[in-house]
Design a protein around this motif. Structure first.
Motif, PDB file in Angstrom:
ATOM      1  N   CYS A 180      -6.885   1.995   3.621  1.00  0.00           N
ATOM      2  CA  CYS A 180      -6.619   3.343   3.111  1.00  0.00           C
ATOM      3  C   CYS A 180      -7.584   3.758   2.005  1.00  0.00           C
ATOM      4  O   CYS A 180      -7.618   4.920   1.612  1.00  0.00           O
TER       5      CYS A 180
ATOM      6  N   CYS B  92       0.848  -1.195   0.000  1.00  0.00           N
ATOM      7  CA  CYS B  92       0.000   0.000   0.000  1.00  0.00           C
ATOM      8  C   CYS B  92       0.879   1.240   0.000  1.00  0.00           C
ATOM      9  O   CYS B  92       1.671   1.450   0.921  1.00  0.00           O
TER      10      CYS B  92
ATOM     11  N   TYR C 280       1.326  -6.700   2.448  1.00  0.00           N
ATOM     12  CA  TYR C 280       0.522  -7.855   2.809  1.00  0.00           C
ATOM     13  C   TYR C 280       0.946  -9.085   2.022  1.00  0.00           C
ATOM     14  O   TYR C 280       1.271  -8.982   0.840  1.00  0.00           O
TER      15      TYR C 280
ATOM     16  N   CYS D   1      -0.215   3.673   3.374  1.00  0.00           N
ATOM     17  CA  CYS D   1       0.209   3.312   4.731  1.00  0.00           C
ATOM     18  C   CYS D   1       1.515   2.524   4.722  1.00  0.00           C
ATOM     19  O   CYS D   1       2.058   2.220   5.779  1.00  0.00           O
TER      20      CYS D   1
ATOM     21  N   CYS E  68      -4.611  -0.132  -0.065  1.00  0.00           N
ATOM     22  CA  CYS E  68      -5.163  -1.273   0.676  1.00  0.00           C
ATOM     23  C   CYS E  68      -6.578  -0.955   1.155  1.00  0.00           C
ATOM     24  O   CYS E  68      -7.059   0.168   1.021  1.00  0.00           O
TER      25      CYS E  68
HETATM   26 ZN   LIG Z   1      -2.805   1.140   3.295  1.00  0.00          ZN
END
Ligand SMILES: [Zn+2]
Ligand SMILES: [Mn+2]
Ligand SMILES: [Mn+2]
Ligand SMILES: [Zn+2]
Lengths: 145, 145
Positions: free
Chosen positions: A143, A104, A111, A107, A140
């Motif tokens: 976010c 992401c 993952y 942030c 993600c």
């Molecule tokens: Zn994120």
DNA sequence: AAACCAATGCAATAAAGTTGCACCTAACTA
DNA sequence: TAGTTAGGTGCAACTTTATTGCATTGGTTT
């Protein structure tokens, strides 16, 4: 405590260290537990900032050891720092064991997309694959709103 | 000379700069031609060592500009340095435009596998993809013998 | 207890990427 | 044409990340 189930494994951390033929040490325990709690791919810097009483080089070497023993795998997501994530039970870190990742850009979390295995691709003649680093990036679910 | 066909494009370098709305400058010309001649993904360090009369930061900023203008794309292959490769005609650097790469751990070359496009994957709910970095690694055809 | 060996912490270093600033040059304006 | 301007370039400094040397620690073996 000793028999607690850890992470992706059906084994305790202690068992995993035995299986992977690795001595259980204070730093290894802390780093393993930290990765296990987060269930995400984390950078050395990130781990270091939380486990601040440990030395960076000790964490670094621990992660390297974990990689060598196939306890964690690395992800190069383009963030500028390598991310580390626990392997799943039975993982041998072959391309067939590996999966896609998602980074992401907001942030900066990475993952493991465990249900997206690396597809088997047909390479040009003479090319032999031994590793895979698959990273998708964008927003993600946290976010994206 | 001016009308020479460059790289993946059916256009001359000068045309490409016009299409991408970028001024043609000495450094840009040299870096573009260098990437074009090699038809591979190259690191800043590698380019710098050959175009030794150019400054590192000038090459760096040129590459960054090329990325911004979608003339080149970057690859994070785990080698420790970012690789840069010319985009193909019509590339918009979306995941659908991108392709797999292969990094040879012996000769450290990174290849664009142009006929291996990034597959469209179904991400978990809420995840939005905007980029992709797909890297397979192992032995290339030159090093495998 | 002494020897041993791996793990750890500390500090230094390497490597890659990035930025501030002055100068240059080519295009634009008056 | 001469002056002005904006972007490009080179140089040097600097940041961030990764890595290594070495002395110390601490548990295990003889
Ligand atoms: Zn994120
Ligand atoms: Mn993973
Ligand atoms: Mn490519
Ligand atoms: Zn090779």
């Amino acid at each position: 405590m000793e028999k607690q189930i850890y992470g992706f494994y059906n084994y305790s951390m202690t068992d995993i260290f035995k299986i992977k033929e690795l001595a259980s040490t204070p730093v290894r325990v802390l780093v393993y537990e930290y990765l296990n709690e987060h269930q995400k791919a984390l950078s050395l810097k990130y781990i270091e900032s939380d486990l601040y009483d440990l030395d960076r080089s000790s964490i670094f070497r621990t992660l390297k050891t974990f990689v060598d023993h196939k306890i964690v795998h690395t992800i190069h997501d383009g963030s500028g720092s390598v991310k580390y994530a626990l392997c799943q039970e039975g993982c041998n870190c072959d391309p067939s064991d590996l999966h896609f990742h998602f980074y992401c850009t907001t942030c900066e979390a990475t993952y493991c997309l465990l249900d997206l295995p690396v597809p088997s691709v047909s390479l040009p003649t003479g090319f032999v694959i031994s590793q895979a680093n698959m990273v998708l990036s964008g927003l993600c679910n946290n976010c994206n709103s």
